[in-house]
Design a protein around this motif. Structure first.
Motif, PDB file in Angstrom:
ATOM      1  N   PHE A 128     -50.251 -82.313 -38.278  1.00 29.02           N
ATOM      2  CA  PHE A 128     -49.877 -83.514 -39.010  1.00 29.02           C
ATOM      3  C   PHE A 128     -48.429 -83.836 -38.646  1.00 29.02           C
ATOM      4  O   PHE A 128     -47.563 -82.967 -38.692  1.00 29.02           O
ATOM      5  CB  PHE A 128     -49.954 -83.291 -40.524  1.00 29.02           C
ATOM      6  N   MET A 129     -48.157 -85.076 -38.306  1.00 26.98           N
ATOM      7  CA  MET A 129     -46.808 -85.470 -37.892  1.00 26.98           C
ATOM      8  C   MET A 129     -46.188 -86.366 -38.961  1.00 26.98           C
ATOM      9  O   MET A 129     -45.876 -87.528 -38.738  1.00 26.98           O
ATOM     10  CB  MET A 129     -46.859 -86.151 -36.528  1.00 26.98           C
ATOM     11  N   ILE A 130     -46.058 -85.801 -40.159  1.00 28.13           N
ATOM     12  CA  ILE A 130     -45.420 -86.497 -41.277  1.00 28.13           C
ATOM     13  C   ILE A 130     -44.106 -85.763 -41.530  1.00 28.13           C
ATOM     14  O   ILE A 130     -44.085 -84.736 -42.200  1.00 28.13           O
ATOM     15  CB  ILE A 130     -46.303 -86.465 -42.543  1.00 28.13           C
ATOM     16  N   GLY A 131     -43.026 -86.248 -40.985  1.00 30.19           N
ATOM     17  CA  GLY A 131     -41.799 -85.452 -41.034  1.00 30.19           C
ATOM     18  C   GLY A 131     -41.945 -84.256 -40.112  1.00 30.19           C
ATOM     19  O   GLY A 131     -42.385 -84.374 -38.966  1.00 30.19           O
ATOM     20  N   ASP A 132     -41.607 -83.071 -40.591  1.00 31.55           N
ATOM     21  CA  ASP A 132     -41.767 -81.866 -39.785  1.00 31.55           C
ATOM     22  C   ASP A 132     -43.247 -81.572 -39.577  1.00 31.55           C
ATOM     23  O   ASP A 132     -44.065 -81.762 -40.493  1.00 31.55           O
ATOM     24  CB  ASP A 132     -41.094 -80.672 -40.467  1.00 31.55           C
ATOM     25  N   PRO A 133     -43.635 -81.074 -38.393  1.00 32.36           N
ATOM     26  CA  PRO A 133     -45.051 -80.829 -38.107  1.00 32.36           C
ATOM     27  C   PRO A 133     -45.664 -79.793 -39.049  1.00 32.36           C
ATOM     28  O   PRO A 133     -45.024 -78.814 -39.423  1.00 32.36           O
ATOM     29  CB  PRO A 133     -45.033 -80.310 -36.662  1.00 32.36           C
ATOM     30  N   VAL A 134     -46.898 -80.038 -39.433  1.00 31.24           N
ATOM     31  CA  VAL A 134     -47.709 -79.066 -40.148  1.00 31.24           C
ATOM     32  C   VAL A 134     -48.932 -78.816 -39.274  1.00 31.24           C
ATOM     33  O   VAL A 134     -49.742 -79.722 -39.053  1.00 31.24           O
ATOM     34  CB  VAL A 134     -48.140 -79.582 -41.539  1.00 31.24           C
ATOM     35  N   PHE A 135     -49.056 -77.613 -38.755  1.00 29.63           N
ATOM     36  CA  PHE A 135     -50.124 -77.312 -37.810  1.00 29.63           C
ATOM     37  C   PHE A 135     -51.448 -77.096 -38.541  1.00 29.63           C
ATOM     38  O   PHE A 135     -51.478 -76.682 -39.696  1.00 29.63           O
ATOM     39  CB  PHE A 135     -49.755 -76.073 -36.997  1.00 29.63           C
ATOM     40  N   PHE A 136     -52.540 -77.400 -37.834  1.00 27.54           N
ATOM     41  CA  PHE A 136     -53.855 -77.187 -38.430  1.00 27.54           C
ATOM     42  C   PHE A 136     -54.868 -76.784 -37.382  1.00 27.54           C
ATOM     43  O   PHE A 136     -54.686 -77.021 -36.182  1.00 27.54           O
ATOM     44  CB  PHE A 136     -54.336 -78.432 -39.190  1.00 27.54           C
ATOM     45  N   PRO A 245     -45.564 -74.336 -41.445  1.00 31.07           N
ATOM     46  CA  PRO A 245     -46.726 -74.573 -42.304  1.00 31.07           C
ATOM     47  C   PRO A 245     -48.007 -74.695 -41.488  1.00 31.07           C
ATOM     48  O   PRO A 245     -48.019 -75.264 -40.393  1.00 31.07           O
ATOM     49  CB  PRO A 245     -46.383 -75.888 -43.008  1.00 31.07           C
ATOM     50  N   PHE A 246     -49.089 -74.152 -42.046  1.00 29.29           N
ATOM     51  CA  PHE A 246     -50.383 -74.156 -41.357  1.00 29.29           C
ATOM     52  C   PHE A 246     -51.500 -74.389 -42.363  1.00 29.29           C
ATOM     53  O   PHE A 246     -51.549 -73.758 -43.422  1.00 29.29           O
ATOM     54  CB  PHE A 246     -50.614 -72.827 -40.638  1.00 29.29           C
ATOM     55  N   VAL A 247     -52.416 -75.302 -42.026  1.00 30.14           N
ATOM     56  CA  VAL A 247     -53.556 -75.640 -42.881  1.00 30.14           C
ATOM     57  C   VAL A 247     -54.847 -75.376 -42.112  1.00 30.14           C
ATOM     58  O   VAL A 247     -54.986 -75.782 -40.948  1.00 30.14           O
ATOM     59  CB  VAL A 247     -53.507 -77.119 -43.331  1.00 30.14           C
ATOM     60  N   LEU A 248     -55.761 -74.699 -42.754  1.00 27.74           N
ATOM     61  CA  LEU A 248     -57.087 -74.474 -42.182  1.00 27.74           C
ATOM     62  C   LEU A 248     -58.007 -75.561 -42.708  1.00 27.74           C
ATOM     63  O   LEU A 248     -58.128 -75.749 -43.935  1.00 27.74           O
ATOM     64  CB  LEU A 248     -57.587 -73.092 -42.596  1.00 27.74           C
ATOM     65  N   ILE A 249     -58.631 -76.314 -41.805  1.00 31.55           N
ATOM     66  CA  ILE A 249     -59.516 -77.419 -42.195  1.00 31.55           C
ATOM     67  C   ILE A 249     -60.958 -76.986 -41.995  1.00 31.55           C
ATOM     68  O   ILE A 249     -61.368 -76.650 -40.881  1.00 31.55           O
ATOM     69  CB  ILE A 249     -59.228 -78.695 -41.372  1.00 31.55           C
ATOM     70  N   PHE A 250     -61.724 -76.977 -43.079  1.00 31.35           N
ATOM     71  CA  PHE A 250     -63.143 -76.646 -43.024  1.00 31.35           C
ATOM     72  C   PHE A 250     -63.948 -77.937 -43.136  1.00 31.35           C
ATOM     73  O   PHE A 250     -63.753 -78.723 -44.067  1.00 31.35           O
ATOM     74  CB  PHE A 250     -63.526 -75.707 -44.168  1.00 31.35           C
ATOM     75  N   VAL A 251     -64.860 -78.141 -42.183  1.00 29.62           N
ATOM     76  CA  VAL A 251     -65.663 -79.361 -42.139  1.00 29.62           C
ATOM     77  C   VAL A 251     -67.101 -79.049 -42.547  1.00 29.62           C
ATOM     78  O   VAL A 251     -67.714 -78.116 -42.030  1.00 29.62           O
ATOM     79  CB  VAL A 251     -65.633 -79.984 -40.730  1.00 29.62           C
ATOM     80  N   THR A 252     -67.616 -79.836 -43.477  1.00 25.10           N
ATOM     81  CA  THR A 252     -69.002 -79.679 -43.916  1.00 25.10           C
ATOM     82  C   THR A 252     -69.812 -80.918 -43.557  1.00 25.10           C
ATOM     83  O   THR A 252     -69.269 -82.016 -43.432  1.00 25.10           O
ATOM     84  CB  THR A 252     -69.073 -79.458 -45.442  1.00 25.10           C
ATOM     85  N   HIS A 253     -71.108 -80.719 -43.389  1.00 25.16           N
ATOM     86  CA  HIS A 253     -72.008 -81.832 -43.095  1.00 25.16           C
ATOM     87  C   HIS A 253     -73.399 -81.434 -43.549  1.00 25.16           C
ATOM     88  O   HIS A 253     -73.834 -80.298 -43.308  1.00 25.16           O
ATOM     89  CB  HIS A 253     -72.021 -82.146 -41.594  1.00 25.16           C
ATOM     90  N   PRO A 254     -74.133 -82.330 -44.200  1.00 20.90           N
ATOM     91  CA  PRO A 254     -75.455 -81.954 -44.726  1.00 20.90           C
ATOM     92  C   PRO A 254     -76.451 -81.536 -43.656  1.00 20.90           C
ATOM     93  O   PRO A 254     -77.403 -80.815 -43.951  1.00 20.90           O
ATOM     94  CB  PRO A 254     -75.924 -83.221 -45.457  1.00 20.90           C
ATOM     95  N   TRP A 255     -76.255 -81.982 -42.420  1.00 24.95           N
ATOM     96  CA  TRP A 255     -77.164 -81.591 -41.343  1.00 24.95           C
ATOM     97  C   TRP A 255     -76.690 -80.348 -40.602  1.00 24.95           C
ATOM     98  O   TRP A 255     -77.392 -79.853 -39.726  1.00 24.95           O
ATOM     99  CB  TRP A 255     -77.303 -82.732 -40.324  1.00 24.95           C
ATOM    100  N   LEU A 334     -46.026 -76.835 -47.580  1.00 18.16           N
ATOM    101  CA  LEU A 334     -45.923 -78.207 -47.085  1.00 18.16           C
ATOM    102  C   LEU A 334     -44.770 -78.915 -47.789  1.00 18.16           C
ATOM    103  O   LEU A 334     -44.485 -78.655 -48.960  1.00 18.16           O
ATOM    104  CB  LEU A 334     -47.214 -78.976 -47.350  1.00 18.16           C
ATOM    105  N   SER A 335     -44.132 -79.826 -47.076  1.00 20.68           N
ATOM    106  CA  SER A 335     -43.070 -80.616 -47.691  1.00 20.68           C
ATOM    107  C   SER A 335     -43.666 -81.564 -48.725  1.00 20.68           C
ATOM    108  O   SER A 335     -44.864 -81.881 -48.698  1.00 20.68           O
ATOM    109  CB  SER A 335     -42.329 -81.428 -46.627  1.00 20.68           C
ATOM    110  N   LYS A 336     -42.829 -82.047 -49.642  1.00 23.62           N
ATOM    111  CA  LYS A 336     -43.293 -82.990 -50.652  1.00 23.62           C
ATOM    112  C   LYS A 336     -43.851 -84.247 -50.016  1.00 23.62           C
ATOM    113  O   LYS A 336     -44.847 -84.815 -50.488  1.00 23.62           O
ATOM    114  CB  LYS A 336     -42.144 -83.339 -51.605  1.00 23.62           C
ATOM    115  N   LEU A 337     -43.228 -84.697 -48.918  1.00 24.59           N
ATOM    116  CA  LEU A 337     -43.696 -85.909 -48.243  1.00 24.59           C
ATOM    117  C   LEU A 337     -45.086 -85.707 -47.664  1.00 24.59           C
ATOM    118  O   LEU A 337     -45.972 -86.562 -47.835  1.00 24.59           O
ATOM    119  CB  LEU A 337     -42.720 -86.298 -47.136  1.00 24.59           C
ATOM    120  N   THR A 338     -45.298 -84.566 -46.996  1.00 20.22           N
ATOM    121  CA  THR A 338     -46.599 -84.313 -46.369  1.00 20.22           C
ATOM    122  C   THR A 338     -47.696 -84.180 -47.411  1.00 20.22           C
ATOM    123  O   THR A 338     -48.775 -84.769 -47.275  1.00 20.22           O
ATOM    124  CB  THR A 338     -46.540 -83.044 -45.506  1.00 20.22           C
TER     125      THR A 338
END
Length: 359
Positions: A128-136, A245-255, A334-338
């Protein structure tokens, strides 16, 4: 439905001038006419939906217009239309949600071994490139449902003249299901051949005569599912970032094994997602078990947040099950802005930072 990779590629190319410029990759079948079943179920299902195809091509064109290299986009498509449909669609859908929410981001960020827990380094899916990078990093989140479908399919192929009934709890851990599909599968086959039934923990597997109508009874508890999969995030610890900062993104889908989380019946998905995130952040704070040279206690603090993305592109009268949970004990929060941008710009996202629920 697209029965082959070339058919799907042509459908996508007809909707996107960017895709139309790429060379056609080697063909692959998605459907086995002789057996009357899918070879690549994920590709067969997604390719046949106009809503998903329009979203995929729209995201691809935006990525290209935003300056993402054509070689990166082409690789995404090659993987999407081949044997990695499950993972590649999840990655693309996460990008798509950020695109649709006007969240600035970069994709495929190269990280050295000194920057992440993987000593060999790796490419993270983005930042995410909102201010300082937050990797994911993005992971398909099939959990028990996807693995249960695979178990059902393999057992049905092994016993084609009988009905395979898998009953009991729907909240079995991913590690247990993975073992059952791996080293424990041959023993399960042997036991079913001899006894027509087998018990594996909370699962009861039985072979029955095929009938016109058959029922299977299962139980489900979102808190039990979170409990049995509490350490699931550590499966991806190689991607955890050491000093940012690092965020793990889990993606779901009904199929793609996420029907339960997409339906959110009686708040089941909400309860599971929050409980799962809370356990990930808090249950292991004193855990000295090592993962990639650090304790699980230390690794859990490197996880700044967990995001759930509902990737279904079907029209619906109910809001999608997107969620963002932040680790109150994160080493690099994460920063307040992010956090504000993610929590407000992504429509209908559930948000919780456990500010008053961390102890």
């Amino acid at each position: 439905m697209a029965n082959t990779r070339h058919e799907w590629w042509h459908d996508l190319a007809a909707l996107s001038p960017i895709i139309a410029t790429f060379a056609l990759p080697p063909d692959e079948p998605y459907w086995d006419n002789a057996k009357g079943q899918a070879i690549n179920t994920a590709a067969f299902n997604i390719s046949g939906c106009a809503h998903h195809n329009r979203s995929i091509t729209r995201w691809i064109d935006v990525l290209a217009n935003e300056g993402v290299s054509l070689s990166q986009i082409e690789k995404l498509l090659v993987d999407l239309t081949s044997r990695n449909t499950y993972g590649s669609f999840s990655e693309l859908a996460a990008y798509g949600l950020l695109i649709d929410s006007n969240i600035p981001f970069e994709i495929q960020v190269s990280m050295k071994g000194t920057a992440i827990l993987n000593p060999n380094g790796s490419d993270l899916d983005g930042a995410f490139m909102i201010g300082d990078p937050v990797f994911f990093d993005v992971k398909a989140f099939g959990l028990h449902e996807y693995l249960a479908e695979q178990l059902k399919l393999r057992l049905s192929n092994a016993f084609p003249s009988e009905f395979v009934e898998i009953s009991g709890s729907s909240d079995v851990g991913v590690a247990d299901m993975t073992e059952l599909l791996g080293t424990g599968f041959s023993l399960l086959i042997s036991e079913l051949t001899s006894n027509q039934k087998a018990r594996r923990g909370k699962l009861e597997v039985q072979l029955k005569k095929k009938r016109r109508v058959q029922f299977v009874i299962n139980t489900a508890n979102p808190y039990e599912l979170a409990e049995t999969n509490a350490d699931y995030a550590f499966k991806f610890a190689k991607q955890f970032v050491r000093r940012k900062p690092f965020v793990l993104i889990f993606v779901t889908h009904p199929w793609l094994g996420g029907l339960r989380l997409s339906q959110n019946f009686a708040g089941d998905a909400d309860n599971f997602m929050r409980s799962f995130a809370r356990r990930t952040f808090m249950q292991f704070r004193s855990d000295r078990k090592k993962v990639l040279g650090v304790t699980r206690a230390a690794a859990s603090r490197l996880l700044s947040g967990i995001m759930f993305v509902d990737a279904s592109q079907l029209p619906s009268s109910t809001p999608p099950c997107h969620a963002l949970y932040l680790n109150p004990f994160a080493k690099h929060p994460l920063s307040k802005l992010t956090r504000h941008r993610l929590a407000t710009d992504i429509s209908d996202i559930r948000f919780d930072d456990f500010q008053h629920d961390a102890y």
